[in-house]
Scaffold this motif. Structure first.
Motif, PDB file in Angstrom:
ATOM      1  N   VAL A   1       0.837  -1.191   0.000  1.00 25.39           N
ATOM      2  CA  VAL A   1       0.000   0.000   0.000  1.00 25.39           C
ATOM      3  C   VAL A   1       0.883   1.256   0.000  1.00 25.39           C
ATOM      4  N   ASP A   2       0.609   2.158  -0.916  1.00 25.60           N
ATOM      5  CA  ASP A   2       1.270   3.466  -1.042  1.00 25.60           C
ATOM      6  C   ASP A   2       2.696   3.396  -1.591  1.00 25.60           C
ATOM      7  N   MET A   3       3.326   2.235  -1.568  1.00 24.39           N
ATOM      8  CA  MET A   3       4.729   2.185  -1.951  1.00 24.39           C
ATOM      9  C   MET A   3       4.909   2.446  -3.447  1.00 24.39           C
TER      10      MET A   3
ATOM     11  N   SER B   1       3.058   4.320  -5.444  1.00 24.03           N
ATOM     12  CA  SER B   1       2.896   5.741  -5.773  1.00 24.03           C
ATOM     13  C   SER B   1       4.090   6.561  -5.301  1.00 24.03           C
ATOM     14  N   LEU B   2       4.696   6.187  -4.164  1.00 27.92           N
ATOM     15  CA  LEU B   2       5.856   6.915  -3.661  1.00 27.92           C
ATOM     16  C   LEU B   2       7.046   6.785  -4.613  1.00 27.92           C
ATOM     17  N   PHE B   3       7.277   5.562  -5.096  1.00 26.82           N
ATOM     18  CA  PHE B   3       8.422   5.330  -5.955  1.00 26.82           C
ATOM     19  C   PHE B   3       8.152   5.712  -7.412  1.00 26.82           C
ATOM     20  N   ALA B   4       6.887   5.703  -7.812  1.00 26.92           N
ATOM     21  CA  ALA B   4       6.572   5.984  -9.211  1.00 26.92           C
ATOM     22  C   ALA B   4       7.029   7.382  -9.612  1.00 26.92           C
ATOM     23  N   GLY B   5       6.744   8.360  -8.767  1.00 30.50           N
ATOM     24  CA  GLY B   5       7.175   9.718  -9.075  1.00 30.50           C
ATOM     25  C   GLY B   5       8.684   9.849  -9.081  1.00 30.50           C
ATOM     26  N   ALA B   6       9.341   9.191  -8.100  1.00 35.95           N
ATOM     27  CA  ALA B   6      10.799   9.265  -8.026  1.00 35.95           C
ATOM     28  C   ALA B   6      11.452   8.639  -9.252  1.00 35.95           C
ATOM     29  N   ALA B   7      10.834   7.571  -9.780  1.00 31.24           N
ATOM     30  CA  ALA B   7      11.423   6.862 -10.915  1.00 31.24           C
ATOM     31  C   ALA B   7      11.172   7.573 -12.240  1.00 31.24           C
ATOM     32  N   SER B   8      10.059   8.278 -12.370  1.00 31.23           N
ATOM     33  CA  SER B   8       9.684   8.835 -13.671  1.00 31.23           C
ATOM     34  C   SER B   8       9.966  10.337 -13.817  1.00 31.23           C
ATOM     35  N   ASN B   9       9.979  11.075 -12.704  1.00 31.23           N
ATOM     36  CA  ASN B   9      10.140  12.529 -12.780  1.00 31.23           C
ATOM     37  C   ASN B   9      11.604  12.938 -12.679  1.00 31.23           C
ATOM     38  N   ASP B  10      11.950  14.010 -13.387  1.00 33.57           N
ATOM     39  CA  ASP B  10      13.269  14.586 -13.161  1.00 33.57           C
ATOM     40  C   ASP B  10      13.190  15.507 -11.945  1.00 33.57           C
ATOM     41  N   TRP B  11      14.303  16.182 -11.611  1.00 34.85           N
ATOM     42  CA  TRP B  11      14.328  16.969 -10.389  1.00 34.85           C
ATOM     43  C   TRP B  11      13.408  18.187 -10.454  1.00 34.85           C
TER      44      TRP B  11
ATOM     45  N   LEU C   1      -4.477  -7.667  -2.605  1.00 35.20           N
ATOM     46  CA  LEU C   1      -4.347  -6.301  -3.108  1.00 35.20           C
ATOM     47  C   LEU C   1      -4.076  -6.248  -4.608  1.00 35.20           C
ATOM     48  N   ASP C   2      -4.300  -7.352  -5.303  1.00 34.11           N
ATOM     49  CA  ASP C   2      -4.079  -7.343  -6.751  1.00 34.11           C
ATOM     50  C   ASP C   2      -5.058  -6.386  -7.424  1.00 34.11           C
ATOM     51  N   ASP C   3      -4.542  -5.589  -8.355  1.00 29.55           N
ATOM     52  CA  ASP C   3      -5.390  -4.641  -9.086  1.00 29.55           C
ATOM     53  C   ASP C   3      -5.461  -4.968 -10.572  1.00 29.55           C
ATOM     54  N   GLY C   4      -4.981  -6.157 -10.923  1.00 24.15           N
ATOM     55  CA  GLY C   4      -5.041  -6.573 -12.308  1.00 24.15           C
ATOM     56  C   GLY C   4      -3.982  -5.984 -13.198  1.00 24.15           C
ATOM     57  N   ARG C   5      -3.063  -5.217 -12.635  1.00 24.22           N
ATOM     58  CA  ARG C   5      -2.040  -4.563 -13.435  1.00 24.22           C
ATOM     59  C   ARG C   5      -0.911  -5.549 -13.726  1.00 24.22           C
ATOM     60  N   THR C   6      -0.549  -5.685 -14.958  1.00 24.61           N
ATOM     61  CA  THR C   6       0.540  -6.581 -15.365  1.00 24.61           C
ATOM     62  C   THR C   6       1.497  -5.826 -16.277  1.00 24.61           C
ATOM     63  N   GLY C   7       2.724  -6.290 -16.319  1.00 21.44           N
ATOM     64  CA  GLY C   7       3.709  -5.696 -17.196  1.00 21.44           C
ATOM     65  C   GLY C   7       4.251  -4.370 -16.721  1.00 21.44           C
TER      66      GLY C   7
END
Length: 464
Positions: free
Chosen positions: A40-42, A44-54, A422-428
């Motif tokens: 839970v929440d992990m 979304s926390l890492f998604a921004g860090a991985a995709s956004n520049d500074w 907590l599966d949301d059906g997201r794959t790949g």
């Protein structure tokens, strides 16, 4: 040949409590080893860090309104750049921060003789065992609860440090730092005002004013975002014997919302003082009515009640306090009252984390004065010694429960990724797959295979 380190342990002082802190944190490291990322929440926390520049990270950090924690966003980005998803890197940071909180407690209490050294050890056992301290060991990329606690306590410790008075303007950036981490930072001006009123040597009017200016600047930014009113909506919380939804709370308290606020504040304070209620729910009272009170719940409530009774008796009967102990007493009360007040919207264990630290400070000051008041009489030494032994036994046992709680969390986290709840059906999704792989490569011990007596004496996160 005499070894300086051994000689320092023979003398009363901070060395023994600091050593205990390191040993206990080392024990937690063993329990923490199989811990994986909570689902839970992990993402979304890492998604921004991985995709956004500074630049995108800065914009995101300082423009969101509801959970305005810009330093959490920026620290997550920085830590991701440094450590990726390497679990041991983040676990080490969590444990170092926890050890740092214990070290600041030792610094605040400054043990100089054996009675004070023993009282500090009791305080460390107490704060480590309280369920509200569990949030300090939560595995997040940047555990802002832990960092905000470090900042708030650090400010209090600096206010008690005489040389800082000439440079107390520094409390402005330090207060702002805590606020930008988490809302717990709002306690800093309250604590420092309390210490100033009790003539703490490290802060003057300029320092107190600086903390309130920091709060005003922070509030101005939050209000300018235009959606701060969202934070005043009803939030699901414990009420009586069960959780109440937003809709139910709205119907019940539509004409008197202050009643819910008072309930939440009082419930948070009682959860620290008596281990009841928990998260707003009176589990002990409910179990008594149903006739199925578990042994561990009896132990929680009675041990906390005994500790609170000892503290209250000593504080009520003590006529004189040294200036330092009086300041610590005022700080402890402000921590309990202020931290409980932050729960006016809803109550959770994690909100009262600073109240638990205030409770531990109260215990340390009380035990010191218990010994000083009774040490001159033979029967008094026996009475004080008995009280200390009982308290030490109580909180040592509850420390063992805290260790098991960390192990249980590891198993619970593993189940979040493997049992499909907590599966949301997201794959790949590459990031999600990497998070899952970092958790599922190591299977924690199943707590249901633990000896049955551990389920009798200790609160366990996983049902047997």
């Amino acid at each position: 040949m005499r070894w300086p380190a051994i000689d320092s342990l023979r003398r009363p002082g901070p060395a023994i409590p600091l050593l205990w802190s390191l040993v206990f944190t080392g024990g937690l490291a063993v329990a923490f080893a199989p811990q994986g990322w909570p689902r839970v929440d992990m993402y979304s926390l890492f998604a921004g860090a991985a995709s956004n520049d500074w630049l995108e990270t800065l914009a995101d950090a300082f423009t969101r309104g509801r959970e305005y924690r810009p330093l959490q966003v920026m620290l997550t980005k920085l830590l991701y750049e440094l450590g990726g998803l390497t679990l041991w890197f983040y676990k080490s940071l969590v444990l170092v921060q926890f050890a740092g909180i214990l070290a600041i407690l030792v610094w605040l209490l400054r043990p100089t003789d054996w009675p004070r050294t023993i009282s500090v050890l009791l305080a460390l056992c107490c704060v480590s065992a309280l369920p509200i301290s569990q949030i300090l060991l939560a595995l997040f990329p940047a555990n802002v609860y832990s960092l905000a606690t470090l900042t708030v306590l650090g400010n209090a410790a600096l206010a008690l440090h005489p040389p800082l008075r000439a440079h107390d303007w520094v409390f402005f950036p330090l207060t702002l730092l805590g606020l930008l981490l988490l809302e717990l930072g709002a306690l800093t001006p309250i604590l420092l005002t309390t210490l100033w009123l009790t003539r703490a040597p490290g802060i003057g009017r300029r320092g107190v004013a600086a903390t309130w200016v920091a709060v005003a600047a922070y509030a101005g930014v939050r209000l300018s975002l235009g959606n701060s009113a969202d934070g005043l909506e009803y939030v699901e919380t414990g009420l009586g014997f069960a959780d109440a939804s937003r809709a139910e709370l709205g119907e019940l308290f539509v004409h008197a919302p202050y009643v819910l606020a008072v309930y939440n504040v009082v419930a948070s304070a009682l959860s620290v003082l008596f281990s009841e209620p928990r998260a707003g729910k009176f589990k002990f009272v409910e179990s008594l009515l149903l006739g199925n009170t578990p042994t561990w719940l009896w132990f929680h409530v009675l041990s906390s009640a005994f500790t609170t009774a000892v503290i209250a008796t000593i504080v009520a009967t003590r006529r004189r306090w040294s200036s330092r102990d009086g300041q610590l007493l005022a700080l402890a009360v402000a921590l309990i009252a202020g931290s409980s007040a932050l729960a006016f919207l809803y109550t959770r264990d994690r909100i009262a984390v600073l109240a638990g630290i205030g409770y531990a400070l109260l215990l340390a000051v009380a035990i010191t004065h218990l010994w000083e008041a009774l040490a001159d009489r033979r029967w008094g030494r026996y009475l004080a010694g008995a009280a200390i032994i009982i308290l030490a036994s109580i909180w040592t046992i509850r420390d063992a429960e805290a260790w098991l709680r960390v192990r249980d969390t590891s198993w619970e986290t593993y189940l979040e990724w493997t049992d499909g709840r907590l599966d949301d059906g997201r794959t790949g999704d590459e990031l999600l797959d990497r998070l899952r792989a970092s958790v599922t490569t190591r299977v924690p011990d199943d707590p249901r295979e633990a000896p049955s007596w551990t389920y009798v004496l200790f609160e366990r996160e996983i049902a047997r």
